[in-house]
Design a protein around this motif. Structure first.
Motif, short mmCIF file in Angstrom:
data_model
loop_
_atom_site.label_atom_id
_atom_site.label_comp_id
_atom_site.label_asym_id
_atom_site.label_seq_id
_atom_site.Cartn_x
_atom_site.Cartn_y
_atom_site.Cartn_z
N ASN A 138 -16.38 112.87 0.92
CA ASN A 138 -15.56 113.24 -0.16
C ASN A 138 -14.23 112.86 0.02
O ASN A 138 -13.52 112.24 -0.81
CB ASN A 138 -15.77 114.70 -0.77
N SER B 250 -12.97 110.33 -11.50
CA SER B 250 -13.95 110.03 -10.13
C SER B 250 -13.24 111.00 -9.42
O SER B 250 -13.81 111.65 -8.35
CB SER B 250 -13.96 108.64 -9.91
N GLY C 157 -13.88 109.21 -0.25
CA GLY C 157 -14.08 108.70 -1.85
C GLY C 157 -12.72 108.94 -2.46
O GLY C 157 -12.10 108.31 -3.21
N LEU D 20 -14.78 114.18 -7.38
CA LEU D 20 -14.84 114.14 -5.89
C LEU D 20 -14.08 115.47 -5.48
O LEU D 20 -14.30 115.94 -4.42
CB LEU D 20 -14.20 112.76 -5.26
N GLN E 69 -19.00 105.43 -0.89
CA GLN E 69 -17.79 105.70 -0.87
C GLN E 69 -16.92 104.63 -0.73
O GLN E 69 -15.62 104.86 -1.01
CB GLN E 69 -17.27 106.71 0.42
#
Length: 72
Positions: A55, A32, A58, A36, A7
């Protein structure tokens, strides 16, 4: 440990974007964030706290990277 490694992989790109004004392609960052977001939705739906936290980390990192790319 694996969560942190996966992450926080955008941290070097954030630093490069802030220092040099360029880094990874913008489209890659957007993809991305989209991916995510899908994983975040799924982890919240099934109630998996670890994946939800990962998540979110991230998403925050990639959002910071996106902002850094857009302001430079």
């Amino acid at each position: 440990m694996g969560l942190a490694l996966l992450q926080f992989n955008c941290v070097p790109a954030i630093i490069a974007a802030l220092q040099q004004g360029h880094s990874t392609p913008l489209f890659g960052v957007v993809l991305s964030i989209a991916g995510l977001s899908c994983y975040l939705y799924n982890s919240v739906k099934i109630g998996n706290t670890l994946y939800t936290v990962g998540n979110l980390i991230g998403l925050i990192g990639n959002t910071i990277l996106l902002i850094a790319l857009l302001i430079k």
